[in-house]
Design a protein around this motif. Structure first.
Motif, PDB file in Angstrom:
ATOM      1  N   ALA A   1       0.857  -1.233   0.032  1.00 18.03           N
ATOM      2  CA  ALA A   1       0.003   0.153   0.008  1.00 18.03           C
ATOM      3  C   ALA A   1       0.823   1.181  -0.015  1.00 18.03           C
ATOM      4  CB  ALA A   1      -0.795  -0.084   1.251  1.00 18.03           C
ATOM      5  N   ILE A   2       1.979   1.261   0.828  1.00 20.50           N
ATOM      6  CA  ILE A   2       2.914   2.424   0.797  1.00 20.50           C
ATOM      7  C   ILE A   2       3.615   2.602  -0.433  1.00 20.50           C
ATOM      8  CG2 ILE A   2       5.072   2.900   1.750  1.00 20.50           C
ATOM      9  CD1 ILE A   2       4.062   1.720   4.511  1.00 20.50           C
ATOM     10  N   ALA A   3       3.997   1.368  -1.135  1.00 17.68           N
ATOM     11  CA  ALA A   3       4.743   1.487  -2.427  1.00 17.68           C
ATOM     12  C   ALA A   3       3.461   2.153  -3.404  1.00 17.68           C
ATOM     13  CB  ALA A   3       5.227   0.250  -2.944  1.00 17.68           C
ATOM     14  N   GLU A   4       2.507   1.710  -3.490  1.00 21.72           N
ATOM     15  CA  GLU A   4       1.296   2.077  -4.412  1.00 21.72           C
ATOM     16  C   GLU A   4       1.151   3.646  -4.293  1.00 21.72           C
ATOM     17  OE1 GLU A   4      -2.269   0.038  -4.456  1.00 21.72           O
ATOM     18  OE2 GLU A   4      -1.585  -1.012  -6.281  1.00 21.72           O
TER      19      GLU A   4
ATOM     20  N   ALA B   1       6.374  12.462   7.126  1.00 17.69           N
ATOM     21  CA  ALA B   1       5.593  13.588   6.779  1.00 17.69           C
ATOM     22  C   ALA B   1       5.470  13.938   5.368  1.00 17.69           C
ATOM     23  CB  ALA B   1       6.501  14.890   7.252  1.00 17.69           C
ATOM     24  N   TYR B   2       6.500  13.465   4.554  1.00 22.87           N
ATOM     25  CA  TYR B   2       6.418  13.653   3.050  1.00 22.87           C
ATOM     26  C   TYR B   2       5.502  12.472   2.475  1.00 22.87           C
ATOM     27  CZ  TYR B   2       8.720   9.575   1.014  1.00 22.87           C
ATOM     28  OH  TYR B   2       9.167   8.184   0.567  1.00 22.87           O
ATOM     29  N   HIS B   3       5.614  11.348   2.860  1.00 19.79           N
ATOM     30  CA  HIS B   3       4.760  10.397   2.445  1.00 19.79           C
ATOM     31  C   HIS B   3       3.300  10.585   2.578  1.00 19.79           C
ATOM     32  CE1 HIS B   3       3.415   6.296   0.932  1.00 19.79           C
ATOM     33  NE2 HIS B   3       2.879   6.221   1.989  1.00 19.79           N
ATOM     34  N   THR B   4       2.905  11.080   3.999  1.00 18.64           N
ATOM     35  CA  THR B   4       1.557  11.149   4.117  1.00 18.64           C
ATOM     36  C   THR B   4       1.056  12.629   3.803  1.00 18.64           C
ATOM     37  OG1 THR B   4       2.096  11.761   6.332  1.00 18.64           O
ATOM     38  CG2 THR B   4       1.360   9.626   5.983  1.00 18.64           C
ATOM     39  N   GLY B   5       1.863  13.737   3.663  1.00 19.40           N
ATOM     40  CA  GLY B   5       1.254  15.034   3.358  1.00 19.40           C
ATOM     41  C   GLY B   5       1.557  15.586   1.941  1.00 19.40           C
ATOM     42  N   MET B   6       2.223  14.857   0.968  1.00 18.78           N
ATOM     43  CA  MET B   6       2.316  15.254  -0.365  1.00 18.78           C
ATOM     44  C   MET B   6       1.010  14.955  -1.374  1.00 18.78           C
ATOM     45  SD  MET B   6       6.026  14.103  -1.643  1.00 18.78           S
ATOM     46  CE  MET B   6       6.238  14.980  -3.301  1.00 18.78           C
ATOM     47  N   ALA B   7       0.974  15.820  -2.177  1.00 18.72           N
ATOM     48  CA  ALA B   7      -0.017  15.764  -2.951  1.00 18.72           C
ATOM     49  C   ALA B   7       0.321  14.630  -4.329  1.00 18.72           C
ATOM     50  CB  ALA B   7      -0.241  16.961  -3.873  1.00 18.72           C
TER      51      ALA B   7
END
Lengths: 319, 319
Positions: B8-11, B302-308
């Motif tokens: 899921a993270i890689a997707e 932060a980058y993984h959850t926050g980025m557009a």
């Protein structure tokens, strides 16, 4: 740099409850921060991240797998808080500003003409110079611009010589053929401008770019205002390299935050005598590596100002 | 580790507005964090730093320039908030706990006897095991103990062989003669126990220490509770090395936070297949390197959850 501030910092350092030197580069960071801030007790109230964006005529030569429109689209993404550096700046408690340089008008294709005229180059440098806030304890600089690793590689190759393939990397995702093509494009530019590159600033004008010129201006402004600077990746280092070439102490107020995975960055850093704080394989630009290093500087400040002395903690000193 | 969470993270990763792979090891950190937490959206609400303290009979052999009392004095300093790790944990928004192991009673001098009996070793490991909180998203482990770099070097040399001088460093400040003496002390211990070291845990019991055994117990507890771990410096790495020797995946839930300036650490990390996040020349211990790396993990989250995503930001993808 203030020797008085650095002396006061060293005196306090020697009293703290740890073996001398045991915090390694954190101790050097503290001395650097206070020395350039000219404060015996350094502070990090105002940390500013500046991202300069620019476009490049040389993309006409097919040096990037991404369309040039992405530069403007990413400026929008920065402004809406969606890019990587937005998140990294937020967790580092830094203020982020994004500055499109020359209204994102592309430079001239430097395989056929100088990238910028003299007035264009100076205006871009001025944009960077004026972007540095008066009240700033630490400045982080970075960039965004489709095609700008080609400009960075051309500038590094021009300043430090050697095979263009040693300076040309994959950028945002070229394959091996793409990198070879990019190196040939750089060769063309080097041949065209060989006789015009009478000094490092002329090199930056001929084969650099608007956002690179702005970076140079910003780092110069920081020097004049005694603001320590964290440099980001390859493009950023190439952009300020002329300051290091013009004066051996020209980059003494800067610290390279991160050594990029981009080919040429380690070599360029070594040529400039810059030693990176981090080497985590990033190759994104946009000040991401600089923002990532802010917490290290905060940690250096925190231990130095917050720790107990041997006397305060009643800890025995070495025999 | 949960393959579902990692998938899921890689997707999500592939949709974010950056070139694939351009955040380097930060991307690996995100996958590691979520994989071990078994969460498709990792979290860092509860970050715990544990510092285990212990004393060492081998200091009778003159292996440290600091008196043994400093261990207890530093436990007091940790509790009053005056040590380096207090400041580093505070700025990293982590909770710090200090655990004196075996009431700071010294181990036996391992140049003349096993450092611990079997019950003593197991009790110390249990202390570490029980110190890991139930609700913990990331565990940082470190240690304090006058003389413990000698125990670490003896344990590393026992597990991975080679000249004791390759494993013995300056610790808290030995000179060259002091390091040679330390290596001879380690040689004596290795010769004495050579026939008793039937497995890695027996090595840890014979030439380790109480706080080292506690570190091993804590890192084992973290594995059972699916908690990712940041390892600190040389002593910490040596302490958990038996887990890596017993099972090739025994340290897969850990990440080495910092490669110490202490001789032997880089070699030990390589032997265990651990790759450090930082290399800033620290040689303090007390979880300082681990605490310093917490902001990198926070940045990865932060980058993984926050980025557009490309779609959200209307940014064009590569051609």
């Amino acid at each position: 740099v203030s020797p008085q501030a650095q002396h006061a910092i060293a005196e306090r350092e020697a009293t703290l409850t740890k073996p001398a030197g045991s915090l390694g580069q954190l101790e050097e960071l503290t001395a650097w921060l206070g020395g350039w801030q000219q404060r015996a007790t350094p502070q990090l109230e105002h940390v500013q991240v500046l991202v300069f964006a620019g476009n490049h005529g040389v993309v006409a030569q097919g040096v990037s797998p991404w369309p040039q429109d992405v530069t403007a689209q990413m400026v929008g993404n920065f402004r809406h808080g969606g890019a990587a550096v937005n998140q990294l700046a937020r967790v580092a408690e830094a203020t982020l500003s994004v500055i499109p340089v020359a209204d994102l008008r592309p430079t001239a294709d430097f395989t056929t003409a100088p990238a910028m005229t003299v007035p264009e180059f100076l205006a871009a440098a001025r944009t960077g110079y004026d972007a540095v806030p008066q009240h700033c304890d630490l400045l982080c600089v970075g960039e965004m611009g489709i095609g700008n690793t080609t400009a960075a590689a051309a500038l590094a190759a021009t300043l430090f010589h050697g095979d263009s393939l040693l300076w040309a990397g994959r950028g945002t995702g070229l394959d091996e053929d793409g990198v070879r093509h990019k190196a040939r494009v750089i060769d063309t530019a080097r041949a065209l401008h060989a006789h015009s590159l009478t000094n490092p600033l002329e090199a930056a004008r001929h084969v650099g770019g608007y956002e690179l010129a702005a970076l140079l201006g910003a780092v110069l402004a920081a020097r004049h205002a005694h603001i320590p600077v964290l440099l980001d990746g390859y493009v950023c280092t190439a952009a300020v390299a002329p300051l290091g070439c013009l004066n051996q102490q020209g980059l003494a107020h800067t610290w390279l935050a991160h050594c990029s995975a981009e080919t040429g960055h380690a070599k360029l850093a070594a040529a400039l005598g810059l030693s990176p704080l981090l080497a985590l394989g990033l190759r994104l630009g946009e000040a991401s590596g600089a923002a990532l290093a802010i917490p290290l500087v905060r940690a250096a400040l925190a231990y130095h100002t917050g720790m107990a002395t041997f006397a305060q903690a009643a800890v025995s000193e070495r025999i």
